[in-house]
Structures are given as C-alpha cells and as structure tokens.
Design an enzyme around this catalytic site. Structure first.
Site, PDB file in Angstrom:
ATOM      1  N   LYS A  63       0.849  -0.265  -6.707  1.00 51.04           N
ATOM      2  CA  LYS A  63      -0.751   0.350  -7.298  1.00 51.04           C
ATOM      3  C   LYS A  63      -1.611   1.007  -5.735  1.00 51.04           C
ATOM      4  CE  LYS A  63      -3.176  -3.119  -4.020  1.00 51.04           C
ATOM      5  NZ  LYS A  63      -4.857  -2.737  -3.090  1.00 51.04           N
ATOM      6  N   ASN A  64      -0.754   1.088  -4.576  1.00 55.72           N
ATOM      7  CA  ASN A  64      -1.273   1.569  -3.351  1.00 55.72           C
ATOM      8  C   ASN A  64      -1.250   3.681  -3.813  1.00 55.72           C
ATOM      9  OD1 ASN A  64      -3.426  -0.763  -2.993  1.00 55.72           O
ATOM     10  ND2 ASN A  64      -1.849  -1.010  -1.074  1.00 55.72           N
ATOM     11  N   CYS A 115     -14.414  -5.895   3.683  1.00 50.25           N
ATOM     12  CA  CYS A 115     -13.143  -7.601   2.940  1.00 50.25           C
ATOM     13  C   CYS A 115     -13.098  -8.405   3.737  1.00 50.25           C
ATOM     14  CB  CYS A 115     -12.699  -6.751   1.584  1.00 50.25           C
ATOM     15  SG  CYS A 115     -11.245  -6.183   2.094  1.00 50.25           S
ATOM     16  N   ARG A 155     -13.496  -2.942   8.170  1.00 49.56           N
ATOM     17  CA  ARG A 155     -12.884  -1.989   6.868  1.00 49.56           C
ATOM     18  C   ARG A 155     -13.776  -1.066   6.781  1.00 49.56           C
ATOM     19  NH1 ARG A 155      -9.321  -4.192   1.971  1.00 49.56           N
ATOM     20  NH2 ARG A 155      -8.061  -2.185   2.811  1.00 49.56           N
ATOM     21  N   ARG A 202      -5.699  -8.724  -8.910  1.00 47.92           N
ATOM     22  CA  ARG A 202      -6.029  -7.486  -8.542  1.00 47.92           C
ATOM     23  C   ARG A 202      -4.847  -6.531  -8.022  1.00 47.92           C
ATOM     24  NH1 ARG A 202     -10.746  -6.734  -4.002  1.00 47.92           N
ATOM     25  NH2 ARG A 202      -9.309  -4.108  -3.936  1.00 47.92           N
TER      26      ARG A 202
HETATM   27  C1  EPZ Z   1      -4.368   1.278   2.589  1.00 45.30           C
HETATM   28  O1  EPZ Z   1      -6.070   0.339   3.007  1.00 45.30           O
HETATM   29  C2  EPZ Z   1      -3.636  -0.370   1.514  1.00 45.30           C
HETATM   30  N1  EPZ Z   1      -4.899   0.322   0.645  1.00 45.30           N
HETATM   31  C3  EPZ Z   1      -3.657  -1.518   2.045  1.00 45.30           C
HETATM   32  O2  EPZ Z   1      -3.081  -2.210   1.539  1.00 45.30           O
HETATM   33  C4  EPZ Z   1      -3.217  -1.656   3.350  1.00 45.30           C
HETATM   34  O3  EPZ Z   1      -2.802  -3.029   4.329  1.00 45.30           O
HETATM   35  C5  EPZ Z   1      -3.442   0.027   4.459  1.00 45.30           C
HETATM   36  O4  EPZ Z   1      -3.792   0.708   4.059  1.00 45.30           O
HETATM   37  C6  EPZ Z   1      -2.642  -0.112   5.393  1.00 45.30           C
HETATM   38  O5  EPZ Z   1      -1.150  -0.788   5.260  1.00 45.30           O
HETATM   39  C7  EPZ Z   1      -5.084   1.208  -0.135  1.00 45.30           C
HETATM   40  O6  EPZ Z   1      -4.268   1.520  -0.494  1.00 45.30           O
HETATM   41  C8  EPZ Z   1      -5.539   1.315  -1.833  1.00 45.30           C
HETATM   42  P1  EPZ Z   1      -6.078   2.114   6.378  1.00 45.30           P
HETATM   43  P2  EPZ Z   1      -6.591   1.427   3.885  1.00 45.30           P
HETATM   44  O7  EPZ Z   1      -7.082   3.110   6.746  1.00 45.30           O
HETATM   45  O8  EPZ Z   1      -7.049   2.760   3.954  1.00 45.30           O
HETATM   46  C9  EPZ Z   1      -8.611   1.227  10.655  1.00 45.30           C
HETATM   47  C10 EPZ Z   1      -3.301  -4.066  -0.270  1.00 45.30           C
HETATM   48  O9  EPZ Z   1      -3.446  -5.022   0.244  1.00 45.30           O
HETATM   49  N2  EPZ Z   1      -9.749   2.274   9.913  1.00 45.30           N
HETATM   50  O10 EPZ Z   1      -5.019   2.667   6.710  1.00 45.30           O
HETATM   51  O11 EPZ Z   1      -8.011   0.852   3.851  1.00 45.30           O
HETATM   52  C11 EPZ Z   1      -9.124   0.026   9.513  1.00 45.30           C
HETATM   53  O12 EPZ Z   1      -9.946  -0.607   9.858  1.00 45.30           O
HETATM   54  C12 EPZ Z   1      -4.021  -3.649   0.881  1.00 45.30           C
HETATM   55  O13 EPZ Z   1      -2.590  -3.230  -1.245  1.00 45.30           O
HETATM   56  C13 EPZ Z   1     -11.409   2.079  10.754  1.00 45.30           C
HETATM   57  O14 EPZ Z   1     -11.171   1.674  11.871  1.00 45.30           O
HETATM   58  O15 EPZ Z   1      -6.420   1.691   5.941  1.00 45.30           O
HETATM   59  C14 EPZ Z   1      -7.774  -1.307   9.911  1.00 45.30           C
HETATM   60  O16 EPZ Z   1      -8.173  -2.005  10.346  1.00 45.30           O
HETATM   61  C15 EPZ Z   1      -5.044  -3.921   1.532  1.00 45.30           C
HETATM   62  N3  EPZ Z   1     -11.907   3.770  10.183  1.00 45.30           N
HETATM   63  C16 EPZ Z   1      -6.927   0.418  10.107  1.00 45.30           C
HETATM   64  O17 EPZ Z   1      -7.842   1.289  10.418  1.00 45.30           O
HETATM   65  C17 EPZ Z   1     -12.026   4.413   9.344  1.00 45.30           C
HETATM   66  O18 EPZ Z   1     -11.918   5.283   8.963  1.00 45.30           O
HETATM   67  C18 EPZ Z   1      -5.598   0.475   8.221  1.00 45.30           C
HETATM   68  O19 EPZ Z   1      -6.553   0.750   7.728  1.00 45.30           O
HETATM   69  C19 EPZ Z   1      -9.978   3.643   8.321  1.00 45.30           C
HETATM   70  C20 EPZ Z   1      -8.785   3.070   8.984  1.00 45.30           C
END
Ligand code: EPZ
Length: 415
Positions: free
Chosen positions: A22-23, A116, A121, A396
């Site tokens: 998915k990701n 979410c 996020r 999803r």
């Molecule tokens: C991706 O989400 C994945 N989703 C998530 O999987 C996964 O948990 C996550 O990466 C971490 O591996 C998809 O790929 C569609 P991040 P993403 O940006 O990109 C903070 C699932 O269950 N952050 O690496 O949103 C954020 O709040 C989903 O399949 C900021 O502060 O994750 C979080 O605490 C859930 N500012 C941390 O970084 C930003 O601009 C990690 O977020 C972006 C992120």
C-alpha cells in the site's frame, strides 16, 4: 459500517500470498502524473486507499484502466491541479499527489490533510521542502495553494526523516532545473521503490535507502511499466497472526530483508523462522516469551507493526515494554484489547504489557488501520466469538484479509 465475526482458538496453518505494498503504491501512482504519458503498474493491492488515489487521478483528468493484475494510467489529458476536499479528507496520504501535480504543472491546490487517529500528522516538512524548491506556498482557511514559475533544485535538510515529505520532495524535484539533495531523508523501502520507478521513467535519482538522496532534474519523463514491491506490513501482520495462534505458516511474495526487524523480534519470542528466497516460514512455540519493542524509522522496528506486535505480547509469558517513538497517539487500540482481558498500562509513549493466558472474545471497535488489524489478531487467539466493528479502517490497508486468514484455518467472516 461493516464488521468481522471471528471464532477464536484456531491454529493457523498453511500458505499465504502477500499483496503489493500500500505505502509504495500511493506515491508510485502519484508519480504517473509526471510523465504526461502512459504508466502500467503491476501488483498494486486492490484496497480502499489505492482506489481513492486512482479516483482522484480520474477526477484530475487521467484515464484509468484496470485489467486483471495491471493498472494503466494515462496522464496525457490531465488538466486539473486541485484535489477535491472530500477525497483529500478521506485519505491524508493524498498529500503526496501535491508534489507530483506541482512537479508537472508548477501549481496545485489541496485542502489541509488533517490529522487522523494516530496523531496530528502535520505536513510542515513537506511545505518547507516545497518552499526550498522555489515554490510559493500559501496556507489559508484550510486550503494550501502552491505555485511557481519553475522549480529550482536545492539542498533540503529534513528535521525528521519523514516518509511522506521525502516522497513529496522527490516527486516535486524530478523535473526541476538543477540538482536537489535531501539530507536526513527517510530510508524506508517504499522510498527505494519510488526511486526505482521514477528512474525507470527516466529520472536521475540516487541514494534512496540511505539518508541522503540526490535528484538531478530532467526535462521530461517517459512511459513506464513497473511492479510494486510486496507489502512488508501485511507480511509482518500475518507472521504475528501465526505467532499468536501457535501456528505454522508460510508467506510467499515477500521481500525478507524488509521484514528483518519483525523477524528478529519474533525469533526472540521463541518462534522458529525459516528464510527462503521470496518466502518465509514461521512455526510458533506453545508459549511465546516476552520481548521489548521500540519503534524507530527504518531499519528500526516499524511503527506500523507496533499495535499488531503488542497484541502478540498480550499473550506472551512475562512482562513486555513497548515504546512508540514515531506517532504521539498510537495506543487507542489498547482500550479495546483491555476489554478482551489484556493487561496493558499506557503511560505517554510507553505501554507495559503483562502476558495473560487467553483473551476473551467480545465486541470491539477499530480506531485506525493498524489498530484494527491488532483487534483481528486478538480475536484469532481469544476464547469464543469476537466482533470487530468499523472494519472500513482495516479494508483501507489489507487486501482480502478475511479470505486470506480463512485459507489458513481462521474462522472469520465479514458482515
Ligand atoms: C508514512 O506516513 C506511512 N503512510 C505510515 O503508514 C507510516 O506509519 C509512516 O510513514 C512512518 O513510517 C504512507 O506511506 C501512506 P511520516 P507519513 O511523515 O509519511 C511527523 C499505515 O498504517 N511529521 O514519516 O505520514 C509525523 O507527525 C500508515 O500504513 C511532521 O512532524 O509518516 C510523525 O510523527 C500509518 N511533519 C512522524 O513525522 C511533517 O511534515 C512520521 O511521519 C511530516 C511528518
């Protein structure tokens, strides 16, 4: 709202074929906007999140064709650059479409993806990256408008190795003028899959899988066919399902390297693991041992496996400590597990889990995708019947979860 009805206590035995990731699929589908041409994708899982992403591309003017195992995206007639608010709300990861839309059209309008159930996020790192590329970003009343004359390559340092921000910057800079460097880039395998697909289109990207990624902008990108990598979180989920039911299962179509952190912890729990080329076998012990888990960016233990693995620990001997370092609110599912008799104390980022012999089936409700998957695994082990409500969250991210589990002996049906 749909539900799963699960009759617990069945030992899982047999083989499961793991679906595409998915990701990895979501940013790769977004990348099909960039080549102003035809993109053929294989092994894309048929789940809600990929359906929504393709729906958005259709609304933006792309032609989408689906044959048995192939998705064909023709982005030549794409005109629109604004993502409809209601679809944006349905799936926050559509923010990654913004980078691709800007990369090709030098403008995009999206609504704030909103948080979410696992945390606020924010997307500040995405927007900071866009601004470094010379893109004007205006945030007003829930909308984000991006535009520029041209995208100019630059060096971007991410405060946190954000997966989405790394992907968005790669998509926005593939057709930029000059070179972009992403420092402290996310190293998840999905980033490497995106790099491979973009390079197959004619992009010039190196370094994915390390914390420094270099994108040399090119003038245009061409038609491409690409097969998406296997889903490492679905694979980890099934291994945990085998572990929690004292099972003996084999997973096919996996990339074993991607699930090494999970395999390592399952072995610590006492599971016997056999690694084959694109498959992995697990044989669970009668009684699992407790282990401690800390979620970290890849190649650490994945946050997406936290709830599922914690569920295995609720019926392991002894006390386990889980620390969630990535998202600030990813323990909601534990309240539902406690209603099934699990002994879990959550304090901030830490959950202390005291193993019990058996969980008890009851009615529980999913709060998010991976939290929902955890409740399904709890139901597989619990005595009696478990009803998991709000399984839309689970649909999803998992393709045919009930059918795959039934194939290896689970008594589960969707209503
Ligand atoms: C991706 O989400 C994945 N989703 C998530 O999987 C996964 O948990 C996550 O990466 C971490 O591996 C998809 O790929 C569609 P991040 P993403 O940006 O990109 C903070 C699932 O269950 N952050 O690496 O949103 C954020 O709040 C989903 O399949 C900021 O502060 O994750 C979080 O605490 C859930 N500012 C941390 O970084 C930003 O601009 C990690 O977020 C972006 C992120």
């Amino acid at each position: 709202m749909s539900s799963y009805i699960i009759e617990g206590g069945k030992r899982l035995e047999g083989e499961v074929n793991i679906s595409g990731s998915k990701n990895a699929s979501l940013p790769i589908i977004a990348a099909s906007i960039l080549n102003n041409n035809v993109t053929k994708l294989y092994n894309v899982p048929n789940i809600h999140d990929t359906q929504i992403t393709l729906e958005i591309l259709k609304i933006l003017g792309c032609k989408i064709g689906k044959k048995s195992d192939k998705i064909v995206i023709d982005s030549r007639n794409m005109k629109k650059t604004e993502i409809p608010e209601d679809l944006m709300r349905q799936m926050r990861s559509s923010v990654v479409l913004a980078g691709a839309i800007i990369g090709r059209f030098k403008e995009a309008k999206i609504s704030y993806p909103g948080g979410c159930d696992i945390g606020a996020r924010p997307i500040d790192l995405h927007l900071k990256g866009f601004r470094k590329l010379g893109i004007e970003v205006e945030e007003e009343s829930g909308f984000i408008k991006c535009k520029c004359e041209k995208i100019i390559g630059n060096t971007i340092h991410l405060d946190f190795p954000s997966v989405g921000a790394t992907e968005n910057i790669m998509l926005a800079s593939a057709l930029a003028e000059g070179e972009t460097i992403i420092n402290n880039a996310a190293m998840e395998p999905e980033i490497e899959d995106l790099q491979n697909m973009l390079n197959r289109m004619g992009a010039k990207i190196t370094g994915a899988g390390t914390n420094i990624i270099k994108i040399v902008g090119v003038k245009s990108l061409k038609e491409v066919s690409y097969t998406v990598m296997p889903d490492r979180i679905e694979a980890g989920t099934f291994l945990c399902a085998g572990a929690i039911t004292e099972g003996k299962i084999k997973l096919n179509n996996v990339n074993v390297e991607h699930i090494a952190p999970v395999i390592n912890k399952l072995e610590e729990c006492g599971c016997k693991i056999e690694i084959l080329k694109n498959s992995v076998k697990l044989e669970a012990p009668k009684k699992l041992k407790n282990v401690d888990i800390k979620t970290m960016p890849y190649p650490g233990f994945p946050t997406d496996m936290q709830s599922v693995f914690a569920t295995v620990l609720t019926v392991s001997k002894g006390t386990s400590i889980v620390v969630e370092n990535i998202f600030e609110n990813r323990y909601k599912y534990t309240n539902e597990l406690k209603r099934m008799g699990a002994k879990i104390t959550v304090e901030g980022k830490t959950a202390v889990i005291k193993g019990v012999k058996r969980l008890n089936g009851t009615k529980v409700t999913s709060t998010d995708l991976r939290g929902g998957a955890a409740l399904v695994l709890a139901g597989l082990q619990a005595k009696g019947k478990t009803t998991v409500n709000n399984i839309e969250y689970i649909l999803r991210g998992y393709e045919n979860l009930d059918k795959k589990l039934s194939m290896i002996g689970a008594k589960i049906k969707q209503i």
